[in-house]
Design a protein around this motif. Structure first.
Motif, mmCIF file in Angstrom:
data_model
loop_
_atom_site.group_PDB
_atom_site.id
_atom_site.type_symbol
_atom_site.label_atom_id
_atom_site.label_comp_id
_atom_site.label_asym_id
_atom_site.label_seq_id
_atom_site.Cartn_x
_atom_site.Cartn_y
_atom_site.Cartn_z
ATOM 1 N N ARG A 143 0.835 -1.209 0.000
ATOM 2 C CA ARG A 143 0.000 0.000 0.000
ATOM 3 C C ARG A 143 0.865 1.252 0.000
ATOM 4 O O ARG A 143 0.580 2.223 -0.715
ATOM 5 C CB ARG A 143 -0.956 -0.020 1.199
ATOM 6 C CG ARG A 143 -2.018 -1.116 1.129
ATOM 7 C CD ARG A 143 -3.091 -0.937 2.191
ATOM 8 N NE ARG A 143 -2.569 -1.101 3.535
ATOM 9 C CZ ARG A 143 -2.586 -2.233 4.214
ATOM 10 N NH1 ARG A 143 -3.075 -3.342 3.648
ATOM 11 N NH2 ARG A 143 -2.117 -2.308 5.446
ATOM 12 N N ASN A 144 1.924 1.236 0.793
ATOM 13 C CA ASN A 144 2.821 2.400 0.839
ATOM 14 C C ASN A 144 3.484 2.642 -0.506
ATOM 15 O O ASN A 144 3.591 3.776 -0.977
ATOM 16 C CB ASN A 144 3.898 2.194 1.916
ATOM 17 C CG ASN A 144 3.391 2.523 3.307
ATOM 18 O OD1 ASN A 144 2.651 3.493 3.467
ATOM 19 N ND2 ASN A 144 3.776 1.745 4.299
ATOM 20 N N ARG A 145 3.933 1.561 -1.160
ATOM 21 C CA ARG A 145 4.621 1.699 -2.438
ATOM 22 C C ARG A 145 3.685 2.262 -3.511
ATOM 23 O O ARG A 145 4.075 3.146 -4.278
ATOM 24 C CB ARG A 145 5.166 0.330 -2.861
ATOM 25 C CG ARG A 145 5.827 0.297 -4.239
ATOM 26 C CD ARG A 145 7.072 1.143 -4.296
ATOM 27 N NE ARG A 145 7.744 1.016 -5.577
ATOM 28 C CZ ARG A 145 8.642 1.874 -6.034
ATOM 29 N NH1 ARG A 145 8.999 2.923 -5.296
ATOM 30 N NH2 ARG A 145 9.223 1.683 -7.200
ATOM 31 N N LEU A 146 2.440 1.752 -3.582
ATOM 32 C CA LEU A 146 1.495 2.271 -4.573
ATOM 33 C C LEU A 146 1.212 3.742 -4.305
ATOM 34 O O LEU A 146 1.145 4.554 -5.243
ATOM 35 C CB LEU A 146 0.187 1.471 -4.545
ATOM 36 C CG LEU A 146 -0.898 1.963 -5.502
ATOM 37 C CD1 LEU A 146 -0.420 1.920 -6.953
ATOM 38 C CD2 LEU A 146 -2.179 1.141 -5.340
ATOM 39 N N ARG A 160 -5.544 1.931 1.500
ATOM 40 C CA ARG A 160 -6.354 0.979 2.254
ATOM 41 C C ARG A 160 -7.842 1.256 2.030
ATOM 42 O O ARG A 160 -8.649 0.330 1.869
ATOM 43 C CB ARG A 160 -6.026 1.057 3.737
ATOM 44 C CG ARG A 160 -6.714 -0.059 4.538
ATOM 45 C CD ARG A 160 -6.582 0.112 6.041
ATOM 46 N NE ARG A 160 -5.235 0.482 6.437
ATOM 47 C CZ ARG A 160 -4.933 1.594 7.104
ATOM 48 N NH1 ARG A 160 -5.896 2.461 7.418
ATOM 49 N NH2 ARG A 160 -3.697 1.851 7.446
ATOM 50 N N ALA A 161 -8.213 2.524 1.971
ATOM 51 C CA ALA A 161 -9.616 2.889 1.736
ATOM 52 C C ALA A 161 -10.062 2.472 0.332
ATOM 53 O O ALA A 161 -11.188 1.998 0.145
ATOM 54 C CB ALA A 161 -9.804 4.392 1.926
ATOM 55 N N TRP A 162 -9.167 2.635 -0.669
ATOM 56 C CA TRP A 162 -9.521 2.197 -2.023
ATOM 57 C C TRP A 162 -9.784 0.701 -2.048
ATOM 58 O O TRP A 162 -10.728 0.232 -2.674
ATOM 59 C CB TRP A 162 -8.402 2.521 -3.014
ATOM 60 C CG TRP A 162 -8.016 3.972 -3.084
ATOM 61 C CD1 TRP A 162 -8.766 5.043 -2.696
ATOM 62 C CD2 TRP A 162 -6.772 4.489 -3.558
ATOM 63 N NE1 TRP A 162 -8.074 6.205 -2.907
ATOM 64 C CE2 TRP A 162 -6.844 5.901 -3.439
ATOM 65 C CE3 TRP A 162 -5.619 3.915 -4.074
ATOM 66 C CZ2 TRP A 162 -5.800 6.731 -3.825
ATOM 67 C CZ3 TRP A 162 -4.574 4.730 -4.474
ATOM 68 C CH2 TRP A 162 -4.669 6.135 -4.337
ATOM 69 N N LEU A 163 -8.940 -0.046 -1.366
ATOM 70 C CA LEU A 163 -9.093 -1.495 -1.347
ATOM 71 C C LEU A 163 -10.381 -1.917 -0.651
ATOM 72 O O LEU A 163 -10.944 -2.975 -0.951
ATOM 73 C CB LEU A 163 -7.893 -2.146 -0.660
ATOM 74 C CG LEU A 163 -6.567 -2.030 -1.426
ATOM 75 C CD1 LEU A 163 -5.415 -2.513 -0.550
ATOM 76 C CD2 LEU A 163 -6.618 -2.828 -2.723
ATOM 77 N N LYS A 164 -10.866 -1.097 0.251
ATOM 78 C CA LYS A 164 -12.124 -1.394 0.935
ATOM 79 C C LYS A 164 -13.341 -0.955 0.127
ATOM 80 O O LYS A 164 -14.479 -1.239 0.516
ATOM 81 C CB LYS A 164 -12.154 -0.712 2.307
ATOM 82 C CG LYS A 164 -11.193 -1.331 3.318
ATOM 83 C CD LYS A 164 -11.298 -0.629 4.669
ATOM 84 C CE LYS A 164 -10.377 -1.277 5.686
ATOM 85 N NZ LYS A 164 -10.454 -0.594 7.018
ATOM 86 N N GLY A 165 -13.099 -0.252 -1.005
ATOM 87 C CA GLY A 165 -14.212 0.111 -1.860
ATOM 88 C C GLY A 165 -14.437 1.585 -2.073
ATOM 89 O O GLY A 165 -15.331 1.974 -2.838
ATOM 90 N N SER A 166 -13.661 2.442 -1.412
ATOM 91 C CA SER A 166 -13.799 3.877 -1.643
ATOM 92 C C SER A 166 -13.316 4.227 -3.053
ATOM 93 O O SER A 166 -12.366 3.627 -3.554
ATOM 94 C CB SER A 166 -12.982 4.673 -0.619
ATOM 95 O OG SER A 166 -13.530 4.529 0.674
#
Length: 472
Positions: free
Chosen positions: A25-28, A52-58
């Motif tokens: 997540r940090n690298r992206l 992390r929020a994008w991965l959860k659907g944001s």
């Protein structure tokens, strides 16, 4: 079917491609910020918590989706689309309104296949809510009837030269997948046919070929994609099935193959009927009949009339159903052995009898008295004849025949006969894995409800309930 849940869903496609690239997540977050800075975009403040929020659907705001797409495309070396990453944006025009061009046809199938291969197989009923119906489905497909091959060659490095032997190889593979589908249903082989379709798309992207070979190659790709769509439909993956069918129709247009196109449309019509949209099913049959006019073989003509008879019966137009059934029988009399296209091999006399038998069974529900008795008798005779003549490898069709006879017996008030035929169908569920079969068993369960007060009726419903639960 209910609407898809409104709550945010985890972005599995984005997580997949991050894993493929080995990106944390940090690298992206750092790469997105760096790419934005290179383009003069400041103030992004992208960090690990945002990813992390994008991965959860944001959903990130513009221009972040574009930056994510550029980063992951560069990291993977693939021409990814927004749809591949589960993000909004211009996804290469891969939806139902794709332009009827060669490049769009490849892009549409490519992003569908890539997305499906990376996601776990699921039978989430909410998926059916994503299927387009009515005007949204039919209006964009009208152009197919008048479409002509685009002729433009997709951009990309030239690869090896291929000829008709490679095309014949694809056709042989398609035939093998059809045999597996008929024997065991679409659940088991769906991933394999999707992977094979992607391999054929690579040939279209990177190979060189003559105009004649190219036309045959597009036709073979359309046919293989139709099998991928059909297996997805049989597995209960309705959204991906419809999108694959539409993309296959685009490929058929590039081949100028109206017969394959009409075949794909009848597959789509069966799906619409299965999902409770018989009017849309009739419209798709009419489009196939019009678009394939003067090119359809006798078997294809008979099949389309037989489906029309079934769908008219569902709507309650019994007279129109009988008329279409008569036309189906007349057309089949013109069939010559060995003269039909390979994709029509499934439509033999048993299949015609089974289709018309079910039309009579459905029609029986809309009439009373002697007319009902007549339709029940004709249904029982036709489906019994179909079952007796089925080739041994058509196991799923046999399961449907037993189900059809069970439903016909119920329409005539014969619970014991329905129970006997249902047992035969249930005995086949181990060898045949088909969501369509279990869906039909659910319909039989509902139709047996008026007989639930009898011992035979209760036992029939209990057997169906246990069997269907075991497949979920």
């Amino acid at each position: 079917m209910g609407r898809p849940p409104l709550d945010k869903q985890p972005n599995a496609p984005l997580a997949h491609w991050m894993t493929q690239c080995g990106l944390s997540r940090n690298r992206l977050a750092r790469l997105v910020t760096q790419r934005g800075a290179q383009q003069g975009i400041s103030g992004l403040a992208t960090d690990e918590s945002r990813v992390r929020a994008w991965l959860k659907g944001s959903i990130p705001r513009d221009p972040v989706p574009r930056l994510i797409l550029e980063v992951l495309s560069a990291e993977t070396g693939k021409d990814l689309t927004y749809a591949d990453l589960g993000l909004p944006g211009e996804s290469g025009q891969t939806g139902i309104r794709s332009p009827w061009t060669r490049t769009a046809a490849i892009a549409a199938l490519s992003h569908i296949i890539r997305s499906e291969l990376m996601l776990p197989d699921t039978r989430n009923d909410a998926d059916a809510a994503t299927v387009l119906t009515g005007h949204d489905l039919l209006e964009p497909l009208q152009e197919w009837a008048l479409s002509q091959p685009d002729g433009a060659t997709p951009q990309g490095p030239p690869g090896r030269h291929i000829g008709m032997p490679e095309v014949e190889g694809i056709r042989n593979i398609t035939s093998s997948f059809r045999t597996l589908d008929n024997m065991h249903g679409g659940v088991l082989s769906r991933s394999a046919v999707l992977a094979q379709t992607e391999a054929v798309l690579d040939l279209l992207r990177t190979s060189t070929y003559t105009e004649a070979v190219g036309q045959a190659l597009w036709s073979a790709a359309a046919d293989l994609a139709s099998v991928a769509g059909w297996m997805s439909f049989d597995a209960g993956r309705h959204g991906i099935a419809q999108r694959t069918f539409v993309s296959a129709l685009h490929a058929a247009a590039e081949a100028d193959d109206k017969r394959i196109g009409a075949h794909i449309l009848q597959c789509m019509a069966r799906q619409m009927s299965h999902l409770g949209h018989p009017e849309d099913a009739l419209d798709l049959v009419a489009l196939a009949q019009y678009g394939g006019r003067r090119r359809l073989t006798p078997a294809a003509t008979s099949m389309l009339f037989a489906l029309e008879a079934r769908f008219q019966a569902i709507i309650g137009r019994v007279s129109d159903s009988d008329t279409a059934a008569g036309r189906a029988l007349d057309a089949y009399e013109r069939v010559e052995t060995g003269s039909e296209d390979p994709h029509m091999d499934f439509f033999d006399l048993p299949e015609l009898h089974a289709t018309l038998g079910m039309a009579h069974q459905i029609a029986a529900k809309h009439v009373q008295g002697p007319a009902r008795t007549s339709h029940v008798r004709r249904s029982r005779d036709l489906v019994s004849a179909a079952l007796a003549a089925r080739p041994g490898h058509r196991r799923r069709s046999m399961a449907f025949d037993h189900l059809g006879l069970a439903r016909t017996h119920l329409a005539g008030g014969e619970v014991d006969g329905a129970a006997e035929e249902t047992v035969h169908c249930l005995d086949m569920l181990g060898a045949v894995q088909s969501r369509r079969v279990t869906d039909r068993l659910g319909e039989l369960y509902d139709e047996a409800e008026p007989f639930a007060s009898t011992a035979a009726g209760r036992e029939l419903r209990e057997q169906i309930h246990e069997a269907v639960l075991a497949t979920r």
